[in-house]
Design a protein around this motif. Structure first.
Motif, PDB file in Angstrom:
ATOM      1  N   PRO A  23       0.820  -1.229   0.000  1.00  0.00           N
ATOM      2  CA  PRO A  23       0.000   0.000   0.000  1.00  0.00           C
ATOM      3  C   PRO A  23       0.846   1.269   0.000  1.00  0.00           C
ATOM      4  O   PRO A  23       1.987   1.263   0.453  1.00  0.00           O
TER       5      PRO A  23
ATOM      6  N   SER B  97      -2.175   5.852   1.896  1.00  0.00           N
ATOM      7  CA  SER B  97      -3.322   4.988   2.226  1.00  0.00           C
ATOM      8  C   SER B  97      -3.252   4.568   3.691  1.00  0.00           C
ATOM      9  O   SER B  97      -4.262   4.535   4.394  1.00  0.00           O
ATOM     10  N   TYR B  98      -2.029   4.242   4.131  1.00  0.00           N
ATOM     11  CA  TYR B  98      -1.824   3.886   5.540  1.00  0.00           C
ATOM     12  C   TYR B  98      -2.231   5.053   6.435  1.00  0.00           C
ATOM     13  O   TYR B  98      -2.944   4.871   7.423  1.00  0.00           O
TER      14      TYR B  98
ATOM     15  N   HIS C 240      -4.251   7.512   5.842  1.00  0.00           N
ATOM     16  CA  HIS C 240      -5.692   7.737   5.803  1.00  0.00           C
ATOM     17  C   HIS C 240      -6.414   6.714   6.681  1.00  0.00           C
ATOM     18  O   HIS C 240      -7.285   7.066   7.482  1.00  0.00           O
TER      19      HIS C 240
ATOM     20  N   CYS D 291     -11.541  -0.490   4.876  1.00  0.00           N
ATOM     21  CA  CYS D 291     -10.100  -0.680   4.739  1.00  0.00           C
ATOM     22  C   CYS D 291      -9.836  -1.626   3.570  1.00  0.00           C
ATOM     23  O   CYS D 291     -10.504  -2.646   3.431  1.00  0.00           O
ATOM     24  N   GLU D 292      -8.867  -1.280   2.763  1.00  0.00           N
ATOM     25  CA  GLU D 292      -8.509  -2.154   1.646  1.00  0.00           C
ATOM     26  C   GLU D 292      -7.780  -3.387   2.178  1.00  0.00           C
ATOM     27  O   GLU D 292      -7.039  -3.299   3.154  1.00  0.00           O
TER      28      GLU D 292
ATOM     29  N   LEU E 274      -3.989  -3.325   2.682  1.00  0.00           N
ATOM     30  CA  LEU E 274      -3.584  -2.522   3.839  1.00  0.00           C
ATOM     31  C   LEU E 274      -3.623  -3.372   5.109  1.00  0.00           C
ATOM     32  O   LEU E 274      -2.671  -3.384   5.893  1.00  0.00           O
TER      33      LEU E 274
END
Ligand SMILES: [Zn+2]
Length: 195
Positions: free
Chosen positions: A44, A48-49, A51, A80-81, A84
């Motif tokens: 990731p 992204s982390y 966020h 959450c993806e 991630l």
């Protein structure tokens, strides 16, 4: 011979229905850490982390700071993806993946767990919320056994599950996937004595 379309991706055994596969997985691969499709999970982005970290801290702090904050078991859910969750938690000792139900889990325990989560999210006070009446609500990390008087570590659990939404358009059914993390924990309210 009956068809056995439900194959275990961890040992290649096959089953006639999903329930049997799930039972097999629970017995044979209870603490599985292998994610068969991990090669398609890309690293990731740092943004992204950040966020996700913001969403998580906000969700926990809102829950702790609520006027209706009562003591006891709580749950917060944050989108959450998958990659991630995988990259954040895969190095932890209690990281597991249930292949057939597509569910990840990672459990933290006690004060050590509180500290470890703080390191993961680079936020040491993620679990404390002070209120303006001189008290604070915290994520509880231990409880005393009423008989033995020993302290028992409480769990803070993280799980990730794939969710989906079906929608009909142009005569076809489309499925849209997304992921949700559930964090389960207990809360405790204490009065802070100030001088
Ligand atoms: Zn198997």
């Amino acid at each position: 011979m009956a068809a056995k379309p439900f194959q275990c991706l961890l040992c290649n055994k096959s089953y006639t229905n999903k329930a049997s596969l799930v039972t097999h997985e629970r017995k044979a691969h209870n603490q599985n850490i292998i994610v068969p499709h991990c090669h398609i999970l890309f690293t990731p982005l740092y943004s992204s982390y950040c966020h996700f970290r913001g969403l998580f801290i906000d969700a926990i702090q809102s829950r702790l700071g609520s006027h209706h904050a009562t003591e006891g078991k709580k749950k917060v859910q944050v989108h959450c993806e998958e990659n991630l969750f995988y990259f954040i938690f895969r190095e932890q000792e209690t990281f597991t993946f249930q292949v057939s139900s597509y569910k990840y889990s990672c459990i933290f325990k006690g004060q050590v767990g509180i500290k470890r989560i703080g390191e993961i999210f680079q936020c040491s006070n993620w679990w404390i919320k002070a209120n303006n009446l001189g008290g604070e609500t915290i994520v509880d990390y231990q409880q005393q056994d009423p008989i033995t008087k020993k302290f028992i570590d409480k769990e803070i659990g993280f799980s990730w599950k794939q969710k989906s939404r079906k929608i009909f358009q142009d005569g076809y059914e489309f499925i849209y996937f997304y992921g949700v993390i559930t964090c389960s924990f207990s809360t405790y309210r204490q009065t802070v004595i100030s001088n």
